[in-house]
Enzyme design. Sequence first.
Site, mmCIF file in Angstrom:
data_model
loop_
_atom_site.group_PDB
_atom_site.id
_atom_site.type_symbol
_atom_site.label_atom_id
_atom_site.label_comp_id
_atom_site.label_asym_id
_atom_site.label_seq_id
_atom_site.Cartn_x
_atom_site.Cartn_y
_atom_site.Cartn_z
ATOM 1 N N TYR A 48 87.029 73.848 92.976
ATOM 2 C CA TYR A 48 88.351 74.333 93.366
ATOM 3 C C TYR A 48 89.020 73.335 94.328
ATOM 4 O O TYR A 48 90.191 72.968 94.151
ATOM 5 C CB TYR A 48 88.278 75.735 94.003
ATOM 6 C CG TYR A 48 89.633 76.173 94.513
ATOM 7 C CD1 TYR A 48 90.625 76.585 93.620
ATOM 8 C CD2 TYR A 48 89.956 76.106 95.873
ATOM 9 C CE1 TYR A 48 91.897 76.925 94.064
ATOM 10 C CE2 TYR A 48 91.222 76.446 96.328
ATOM 11 C CZ TYR A 48 92.188 76.855 95.420
ATOM 12 O OH TYR A 48 93.436 77.174 95.863
ATOM 13 N N ARG A 85 93.632 86.305 99.717
ATOM 14 C CA ARG A 85 93.211 85.298 98.763
ATOM 15 C C ARG A 85 92.126 84.507 99.465
ATOM 16 O O ARG A 85 92.408 83.790 100.431
ATOM 17 C CB ARG A 85 94.440 84.425 98.485
ATOM 18 C CG ARG A 85 94.427 83.457 97.351
ATOM 19 C CD ARG A 85 94.600 83.996 95.992
ATOM 20 N NE ARG A 85 93.726 83.229 95.085
ATOM 21 C CZ ARG A 85 94.013 82.022 94.620
ATOM 22 N NH1 ARG A 85 95.147 81.447 94.910
ATOM 23 N NH2 ARG A 85 93.161 81.396 93.848
ATOM 24 N N PHE A 93 98.141 56.446 107.545
ATOM 25 C CA PHE A 93 98.508 57.614 106.752
ATOM 26 C C PHE A 93 97.251 58.396 106.315
ATOM 27 O O PHE A 93 97.243 59.631 106.330
ATOM 28 C CB PHE A 93 99.324 57.170 105.532
ATOM 29 C CG PHE A 93 99.430 58.184 104.432
ATOM 30 C CD1 PHE A 93 100.249 59.295 104.573
ATOM 31 C CD2 PHE A 93 98.692 58.047 103.265
ATOM 32 C CE1 PHE A 93 100.342 60.247 103.566
ATOM 33 C CE2 PHE A 93 98.781 58.989 102.249
ATOM 34 C CZ PHE A 93 99.604 60.090 102.408
ATOM 35 N N ARG A 100 89.249 77.138 108.752
ATOM 36 C CA ARG A 100 90.115 77.487 109.882
ATOM 37 C C ARG A 100 90.997 78.693 109.574
ATOM 38 O O ARG A 100 91.269 79.522 110.438
ATOM 39 C CB ARG A 100 90.993 76.268 110.211
ATOM 40 C CG ARG A 100 91.916 76.449 111.399
ATOM 41 C CD ARG A 100 93.039 75.436 111.361
ATOM 42 N NE ARG A 100 93.823 75.572 110.136
ATOM 43 C CZ ARG A 100 94.712 74.681 109.694
ATOM 44 N NH1 ARG A 100 94.909 73.566 110.372
ATOM 45 N NH2 ARG A 100 95.400 74.886 108.581
HETATM 46 C C1 D61 Z 1 94.910 60.546 102.303
HETATM 47 C C2 D61 Z 1 95.970 61.126 102.939
HETATM 48 C C3 D61 Z 1 96.311 62.428 102.643
HETATM 49 C C4 D61 Z 1 95.565 63.163 101.735
HETATM 50 C C5 D61 Z 1 94.481 62.557 101.111
HETATM 51 C C6 D61 Z 1 94.155 61.240 101.414
HETATM 52 C C7 D61 Z 1 93.745 63.290 100.179
HETATM 53 C C8 D61 Z 1 94.094 64.564 99.896
HETATM 54 C C9 D61 Z 1 95.154 65.162 100.501
HETATM 55 C C10 D61 Z 1 95.907 64.476 101.422
HETATM 56 C C11 D61 Z 1 95.504 66.581 100.166
HETATM 57 C C12 D61 Z 1 95.036 67.492 101.264
HETATM 58 C C13 D61 Z 1 95.395 68.896 101.117
HETATM 59 C C14 D61 Z 1 95.037 69.612 102.404
HETATM 60 C C15 D61 Z 1 95.994 70.696 102.749
HETATM 61 N N1 D61 Z 1 95.887 71.743 101.780
HETATM 62 C C16 D61 Z 1 96.946 72.345 101.235
HETATM 63 O O1 D61 Z 1 98.066 72.044 101.536
HETATM 64 C C17 D61 Z 1 96.632 73.424 100.221
HETATM 65 O O2 D61 Z 1 97.365 73.272 99.052
HETATM 66 C C18 D61 Z 1 96.797 72.298 98.171
HETATM 67 C C19 D61 Z 1 97.706 72.056 96.972
HETATM 68 C C20 D61 Z 1 98.946 71.269 97.351
HETATM 69 C C21 D61 Z 1 98.618 69.929 97.902
HETATM 70 C C22 D61 Z 1 99.819 69.408 98.532
HETATM 71 C C23 D61 Z 1 99.635 68.107 99.281
HETATM 72 C C24 D61 Z 1 99.108 68.096 100.552
HETATM 73 C C25 D61 Z 1 99.071 66.929 101.282
HETATM 74 C C26 D61 Z 1 99.582 65.756 100.762
HETATM 75 C C27 D61 Z 1 100.127 65.760 99.455
HETATM 76 C C28 D61 Z 1 100.128 66.944 98.741
HETATM 77 C C29 D61 Z 1 100.694 64.596 98.946
HETATM 78 C C30 D61 Z 1 100.722 63.457 99.688
HETATM 79 C C31 D61 Z 1 100.196 63.451 100.980
HETATM 80 C C32 D61 Z 1 99.623 64.571 101.499
HETATM 81 C C33 D61 Z 1 96.755 74.776 100.897
HETATM 82 O O3 D61 Z 1 97.978 74.987 101.519
HETATM 83 C C34 D61 Z 1 98.047 76.098 102.373
HETATM 84 C C35 D61 Z 1 97.721 75.743 103.791
HETATM 85 O O4 D61 Z 1 96.814 74.935 104.029
HETATM 86 O O5 D61 Z 1 98.379 76.272 104.693
HETATM 87 C C36 D61 Z 1 96.371 75.866 99.918
HETATM 88 O O6 D61 Z 1 97.224 76.553 99.365
HETATM 89 O O7 D61 Z 1 95.165 76.015 99.761
HETATM 90 MG MG MG Z 2 97.204 77.163 97.259
#
Ligand code: D61
Ligand code: MG
Length: 433
Positions: free
Chosen positions: A168, A226, A286, A213
Amino acid sequence: MGKLTDALDHPEEIWPLVQMYAAARKAKAQTRGSPDWDFCYSLLNAVSRSFSIVIQQLPPQLRDAVCIFYLVLRALDTIEDDMTIPVDVKVPELVKFHTRLRDREWKYVCGEKDYRRLMLNYPLVTQAFLQLDSVHQEVITDIARRMGKGMAEFIERDVETVQDYDLYCHYVAGLTGLGLVHLFKASRLEHGDLPDDLANSMGLFLQKTNIIRDYLEDINEEPAPRMFWPKEIWGKYGRVLEDFKDPANSAAAVQCLNHLVLNVMRHAVRSLEFLSRLQDIQVFRFCAIPQVMAIGTLAECFNNPQVFTGVVKMRRGETAKYMVSINSMRNVYLAFAHFACIMIKKCNGPAQNDPHATELHVVLNEVLERCGEGLNVQPAKLQADGLRGILGKAATRPAIALSSIVLILASVVTLLVVYGILADLWRSSQQYN
Ligand code: D61
Ligand code: MG
């Protein structure tokens, strides 16, 4: 009130806070005068303060693509997270989402607050998306397709095993890491070997930290909770996940939490490996800043019953301090070592009887060893220093000196204001005499 006492307790955080505040203001003030891009950046700012800051310091050839990548995936995630959409509507919507990216009219009204605003105005995101390089568009479309399919899979079944948990998190965050590597390479900023497995670990480290968290926020979610904690782990500590909210079950809840911290810390060394391979300083910052924030959050959460009663976060000032100081691999090693030491201290103290304290200790030592190798110092020396807060003493030394300057300037300004008031009073008293 808390803010003022925090600042007095941690004067070295004042200057970073000022710098962050200035950076955020500057970011907000920037406009291009085109409604699509202005909307995209203002929404990025509104939805994610921390990602917005790190995205905006990327080089121009990458910044727009990453901003749109973020908003596209945020829109997909808004559909996933909206618990009012019936499953039989949501699943096909997630699967088809990637086909909407070129449709200039498409929008899907769901989500709340700023997320709803994103969905309502989605055509502006599409308009910006279609201006990106075609390679960037293809990377974003491919990741959105795979992520939508993965999210749909987990709408229909729960996260049960640890394997499910990894899968997931791979879908929702690991794939983002893979996509980012493609974007770095397509923009010719990174040329090194950045294998999928390492990029995936970067995402898993961030996502699992959020999932740990956000226990309370997710379980209290309306209209329905959820949850992503894997039953294979929490099932050892409780009958149902809701039980952990009850203070009577605090001991078992904290053991479960610590087990999950052990699980996520296994990604730390791989994420250091990924970061050590980056070449461009802005891409490095970044990527590194969110990882340091994650291990800092884990150090706060580990063995902390407050995870089940409220929000456990790093202080804003501490966040700011790391945001400004993470500009070399050396400082990343120092920060990771610092937070690993905080957790080791808990393993040897309040958490010493935890069933996973020994295993976690082993993993934390591996992190320390990796940091020691990178810094060319013995892990034992690192541990002795780490407990005193190395980053606070070495890496941010200029920040401390500057924060003193800020304090002195603030005092001077206060004196001038007081002097002005007194002079005014004196003058007006002269008039009436
Ligand atoms: C380097 C820098 C940034 C990185 C990386 C490597 C590798 C992965 C990621 C960022 C993604 C990390 C996601 C962590 C936060 N989680 C969420 O926001 C959850 O949603 C996941 C699906 C959407 C992802 C959107 C995203 C997030 C960060 C980014 C990006 C896209 C694009 C570019 C840069 C950063 C989470 O959200 C709710 C919450 O945490 O409040 C969920 O629904 O589980
Ligand atoms: Mg989500």
